[in-house]
Design a protein around this motif. Structure first.
Motif, short mmCIF file in Angstrom:
data_model
loop_
_atom_site.label_atom_id
_atom_site.label_comp_id
_atom_site.label_asym_id
_atom_site.label_seq_id
_atom_site.Cartn_x
_atom_site.Cartn_y
_atom_site.Cartn_z
N UNK A 152 8.53 -9.55 -2.16
CA UNK A 152 7.92 -8.42 -2.61
C UNK A 152 8.45 -6.27 -2.63
N UNK A 153 8.30 -6.02 -3.15
CA UNK A 153 8.97 -5.31 -3.62
C UNK A 153 8.93 -4.16 -3.72
N UNK A 154 8.70 -3.53 -2.91
CA UNK A 154 7.81 -1.57 -2.58
C UNK A 154 6.58 -2.20 -2.70
N UNK A 155 6.04 -2.41 -2.14
CA UNK A 155 4.58 -2.73 -2.19
C UNK A 155 3.40 -3.97 -0.84
N UNK A 156 2.43 -3.11 -1.08
CA UNK A 156 1.54 -3.58 0.60
C UNK A 156 0.40 -4.26 -0.46
N UNK A 157 -0.84 -5.02 1.00
CA UNK A 157 -1.52 -5.17 1.10
C UNK A 157 -3.03 -4.99 0.44
N UNK A 158 -2.30 -2.84 0.90
CA UNK A 158 -4.57 -2.33 0.34
C UNK A 158 -3.12 -0.88 0.67
N UNK A 159 -3.19 -0.56 -0.42
CA UNK A 159 -3.08 1.30 -0.14
C UNK A 159 -3.88 1.89 -0.23
N UNK A 160 -5.39 1.67 -0.27
CA UNK A 160 -6.07 2.50 0.54
C UNK A 160 -6.00 2.81 1.58
N UNK A 161 -5.22 2.01 2.63
CA UNK A 161 -5.85 1.85 4.25
C UNK A 161 -4.16 2.96 4.39
N UNK A 162 -2.90 3.55 3.60
CA UNK A 162 -2.24 3.72 3.85
C UNK A 162 -2.45 5.51 4.69
N UNK A 163 -3.05 6.56 4.54
CA UNK A 163 -3.66 7.09 4.81
C UNK A 163 -4.21 7.44 6.60
N UNK A 164 -5.28 5.94 6.48
CA UNK A 164 -5.59 5.80 7.58
C UNK A 164 -6.10 4.31 8.09
N UNK A 165 -5.30 3.89 8.39
CA UNK A 165 -5.49 1.74 8.58
C UNK A 165 -6.25 1.78 8.72
N UNK A 166 -7.43 2.57 9.36
CA UNK A 166 -8.91 1.88 10.06
C UNK A 166 -10.14 1.64 8.66
N UNK A 167 -8.74 2.63 7.39
CA UNK A 167 -9.90 2.84 6.04
C UNK A 167 -11.45 1.25 5.66
N UNK A 168 -11.56 1.13 5.22
CA UNK A 168 -12.63 -0.08 4.62
C UNK A 168 -12.61 0.69 2.88
N UNK A 169 -12.39 -0.99 2.29
CA UNK A 169 -12.62 -0.38 0.54
C UNK A 169 -13.99 0.28 0.15
N UNK A 170 -15.22 0.15 1.20
CA UNK A 170 -16.45 1.06 0.45
C UNK A 170 -15.95 1.80 1.27
N UNK A 171 -15.20 2.51 2.23
CA UNK A 171 -14.82 4.36 2.49
C UNK A 171 -13.71 4.44 1.49
N UNK A 172 -12.96 3.98 0.83
CA UNK A 172 -12.07 4.00 -0.34
C UNK A 172 -12.84 4.52 -1.59
#
Length: 314
Positions: A152-172
């Motif tokens: 895996x080259x510079x990638x994450x499993x949920x980019x929506x949670x980078x600023x807030x680790x507690x973020x959910x899909x519905x929040x994003x």
């Protein structure tokens, strides 16, 4: 508002290429294609495949706006040891776009898994950059028995949670919807595209190359791919992945924004916490295109990982 101005450093690195795209798509240059079992473009309309080399199968998936040519040097390095299946997604980097982008990345995931089965590829390695890394994780967590080791080259499993680790899909989702509209309506702007490419790669020729690919990408495809990544959280699903995973990350381009190697690695460590067998390594100097910027480091770590895991089929 400039979307990238709101992002943490690694977040910007993953998506910078998408903010200035053109609806004009150039025809791809003809490439040699090897024919395998019942493989036709109709079976996987959301991507094309070029096959080079012999040996253990390796799928190489590019990132946002990039065609499979982003892996040319990687293929040259590995083609004598591995059979490289080079993926190009439709709508990116000059590959003609599909009429509809509905469920774009979900369709890519399912068609790639079907391709592996149709071609009778046994536990192929998957190497993915940025969006391609996200896709590798999604494929493996969906059908762990089909896919082999992952790089895996510079990638994450949920980019929506980078600023807030507690973020959910519905929040994003509302932000993702707004971003999709803005990117889909984008006008060609090569100057802006190049300005952003400068933050992702250091070599001047590479910057020009990445800029061209961005300008040749279809805004609707880029917008949908970004939306799909924002609204898909794979963090919990990583627990299903039993094969070994090498995660390579970048941070140096964003040092001026306050990022450190330690703070950026902490984001990776947190996001990959549920992944059973993995190692996270951070480049000292490479930007987002690590295979371009820190080539020796990229090959050193990937070579060792593949030697230990791929050939043995672990």
């Amino acid at each position: 508002m400039n979307l990238t101005a709101r992002l943490r450093p690694i977040f910007a690195a993953l998506l910078l290429a998408a903010s200035a795209t053109s609806a004009t798509v150039a025809a791809p240059a003809p490439t040699a294609r090897l024919t395998f079992t019942a493989d036709t473009p109709a079976a996987h309309p959301n991507f094309t495949v070029r096959v080079v080399g012999k040996g253990w199968p390796v799928l190489l998936i590019p990132g946002l706006t990039c065609p499979g040519a982003v892996w040319d040097e990687t293929v040259a390095h590995y083609q004598k040891q591995y059979q490289c299946h080079i993926i190009s997604l439709t709508g990116f980097g000059g590959v003609p776009a599909q009429a509809s982008t509905d469920n774009m990345l979900l369709n890519v995931r399912d068609q790639l898994l079907a391709y592996i089965k149709t071609q009778k590829l046994t536990k192929p390695v998957v190497i993915g950059h940025s969006l391609g890394g996200f896709m590798a994780l999604w494929m493996s967590s969906t059908q762990p028995e089909v896919v082999g080791p992952l790089v895996i080259v510079d990638s994450l499993p949920f980019i929506g949670a980078i600023q807030n680790p507690a973020a959910t899909v519905e929040q994003v989702r509302p932000m993702a919807e707004n971003m999709r509209r803005q990117v889909a309506a984008g006008q060609p702007n090569a100057a802006q595209q190049r300005q952003m490419a400068v933050t992702m790669v250091t070599d001047t020729a590479r910057i020009s190359q990445v800029t061209r690919w961005g300008v040749q990408s279809a805004p609707a495809a880029v917008a949908q791919a970004m939306y799909d990544m924002y609204t898909t959280d794979l963090r919990a699903d990583l627990a299903r992945i039993q094969q070994p995973v090498l995660v390579l990350g970048s941070w140096a381009a964003y040092q001026s924004m306050g990022a450190t190697k330690e703070s950026t690695k902490a984001i990776f460590t947190r996001q990959y916490a549920q992944l059973p067998r993995h190692q996270v390594e951070m480049s000292e100097a490479g930007r987002h295109f690590l295979m371009y910027d820190d080539t020796q480091w990229f090959f050193q770590l990937s070579d060792a990982f593949l030697k230990q895991n791929a050939v043995a089929g672990k």
